[in-house]
Motif scaffolding. Structure first.
Motif, PDB file in Angstrom:
ATOM      1  N   ASP A   1      -1.160  11.406  -5.147  1.00 42.79           N
ATOM      2  CA  ASP A   1      -1.020  10.842  -3.808  1.00 42.79           C
ATOM      3  C   ASP A   1      -2.246  11.249  -2.992  1.00 42.79           C
ATOM      4  O   ASP A   1      -3.186  11.853  -3.519  1.00 42.79           O
TER       5      ASP A   1
ATOM      6  N   ARG B   1      -5.951   2.295  -7.796  1.00 40.72           N
ATOM      7  CA  ARG B   1      -4.506   2.495  -7.607  1.00 40.72           C
ATOM      8  C   ARG B   1      -3.811   2.760  -8.933  1.00 40.72           C
ATOM      9  O   ARG B   1      -2.905   3.584  -9.015  1.00 40.72           O
ATOM     10  N   ARG B   2      -4.228   2.039  -9.962  1.00 42.74           N
ATOM     11  CA  ARG B   2      -3.660   2.242 -11.300  1.00 42.74           C
ATOM     12  C   ARG B   2      -3.901   3.673 -11.756  1.00 42.74           C
ATOM     13  O   ARG B   2      -2.994   4.344 -12.255  1.00 42.74           O
TER      14      ARG B   2
ATOM     15  N   LEU C   1       5.288   1.383  -8.434  1.00 43.45           N
ATOM     16  CA  LEU C   1       4.401   0.295  -8.816  1.00 43.45           C
ATOM     17  C   LEU C   1       4.954  -1.010  -8.260  1.00 43.45           C
ATOM     18  O   LEU C   1       5.994  -1.485  -8.719  1.00 43.45           O
TER      19      LEU C   1
ATOM     20  N   VAL D   1      -3.627  -4.513 -11.988  1.00 41.02           N
ATOM     21  CA  VAL D   1      -3.494  -3.581 -10.876  1.00 41.02           C
ATOM     22  C   VAL D   1      -4.900  -3.086 -10.552  1.00 41.02           C
ATOM     23  O   VAL D   1      -5.675  -2.796 -11.475  1.00 41.02           O
TER      24      VAL D   1
ATOM     25  N   CYS E   1      -4.459   6.340  -9.928  1.00 36.42           N
ATOM     26  CA  CYS E   1      -3.650   7.272  -9.128  1.00 36.42           C
ATOM     27  C   CYS E   1      -2.212   7.329  -9.634  1.00 36.42           C
ATOM     28  O   CYS E   1      -1.631   8.413  -9.747  1.00 36.42           O
ATOM     29  N   LEU E   2      -1.624   6.173  -9.966  1.00 35.75           N
ATOM     30  CA  LEU E   2      -0.260   6.166 -10.499  1.00 35.75           C
ATOM     31  C   LEU E   2      -0.204   6.834 -11.871  1.00 35.75           C
ATOM     32  O   LEU E   2       0.710   7.611 -12.156  1.00 35.75           O
TER      33      LEU E   2
ATOM     34  N   CYS F   1       3.775   1.699  -1.243  1.00 37.96           N
ATOM     35  CA  CYS F   1       4.398   1.919  -2.556  1.00 37.96           C
ATOM     36  C   CYS F   1       3.503   2.770  -3.442  1.00 37.96           C
ATOM     37  O   CYS F   1       3.957   3.753  -4.044  1.00 37.96           O
ATOM     38  N   PHE F   2       2.237   2.412  -3.544  1.00 38.35           N
ATOM     39  CA  PHE F   2       1.306   3.176  -4.379  1.00 38.35           C
ATOM     40  C   PHE F   2       1.209   4.628  -3.920  1.00 38.35           C
ATOM     41  O   PHE F   2       1.126   5.531  -4.738  1.00 38.35           O
ATOM     42  N   LYS F   3       1.230   4.841  -2.614  1.00 35.06           N
ATOM     43  CA  LYS F   3       1.109   6.204  -2.075  1.00 35.06           C
ATOM     44  C   LYS F   3       2.356   7.044  -2.333  1.00 35.06           C
ATOM     45  O   LYS F   3       2.339   8.254  -2.149  1.00 35.06           O
TER      46      LYS F   3
ATOM     47  N   ASN G   1       0.821  -1.215   0.000  1.00 36.60           N
ATOM     48  CA  ASN G   1       0.000   0.000   0.000  1.00 36.60           C
ATOM     49  C   ASN G   1       0.851   1.259   0.000  1.00 36.60           C
ATOM     50  O   ASN G   1       0.547   2.229  -0.703  1.00 36.60           O
TER      51      ASN G   1
END
Length: 197
Positions: free
Chosen positions: A175, A166-167, A117, A162, A169-170, A111-113, A109
């Motif tokens: 963030d 989350r995908r 990836l 993914v 957001c990246l 990592c995504f924030k 979790n």
């Protein structure tokens, strides 16, 4: 946070399972409150000898992995304590993608924030990537997050999944703060209606 749409980079091989957050960033370096400045201490106890000189036997110190932005590793990466400093250190070092068969939940979790990836592939797929990389050092991969494809120059094409939020957001570089600021007008309207501002 920098968007991650399509990324091509050198792959560093860390052929170890159960790498915990204390190994990723040792406790003595957790005195900073900023997200930057941790990359120099990434894997410190493995990267450096007791006298402070680089450990020639450690993977990331090998010349073919210099400038790597993709980390290929084994199962349960990021286990241990829940410190967010671990992805901060990986990002500050330059990693944008970490590939493993599994990750510890909190690390995953985090990592995504923080714009990384954490890409989950099967044990067999990770084995194949290690094999391909060892035959072609320095090895490069391209991660296409829009198409959810992982490719190399020699015909490898692996699909991955993914979670959609989350995908997104990246892809957009969002963030938690940036997500909240998307609703700034509504937040201000609410505060005005309640007499808060």
């Amino acid at each position: 946070m920098q968007p991650l749409v399509r990324h091509t980079g050198i792959v560093a091989l860390l052929d170890r399972a159960n790498v915990d957050t204390d190994q990723i960033i040792p406790k003595q370096f957790l005195k900073r409150i900023e997200r930057t400045g941790f990359g120099q201490f990434l894997f410190y106890d493995w990267r450096y000898l007791p006298d402070g000189s680089p450990n020639p036997d450690f993977e990331l110190n090998r010349p073919e992995f210099q400038g790597a932005t993709i980390l290929l590793t084994r199962r349960n990466f990021g286990c241990g304590s829940s410190r967010e400093h671990a992805p901060w250190a990986l990002a500050d070092y330059g990693f944008r993608v970490i590939i493993a068969p599994s990750f510890a939940d909190i690390f995953y979790n985090n990592c995504f924030k923080n714009g990384i990836l954490p890409l989950v592939l099967s044990e067999e797929q990770v084995d194949e990537l290690f094999c391909r990389a060892r035959q072609r050092l320095p090895y490069q991969l391209t991660v296409d997050l829009e198409r959810c494809l992982l490719e190399d120059q020699w015909g490898l094409r692996l699909g991955f999944s993914v979670e959609p939020f989350r995908r997104e957001c990246l892809l957009k570089g969002l963030d938690d703060i940036a997500l909240t600021l998307q609703y700034e007008d509504k937040i201000l309207a609410y505060e005005r209606a309640r007499g808060i501002i």
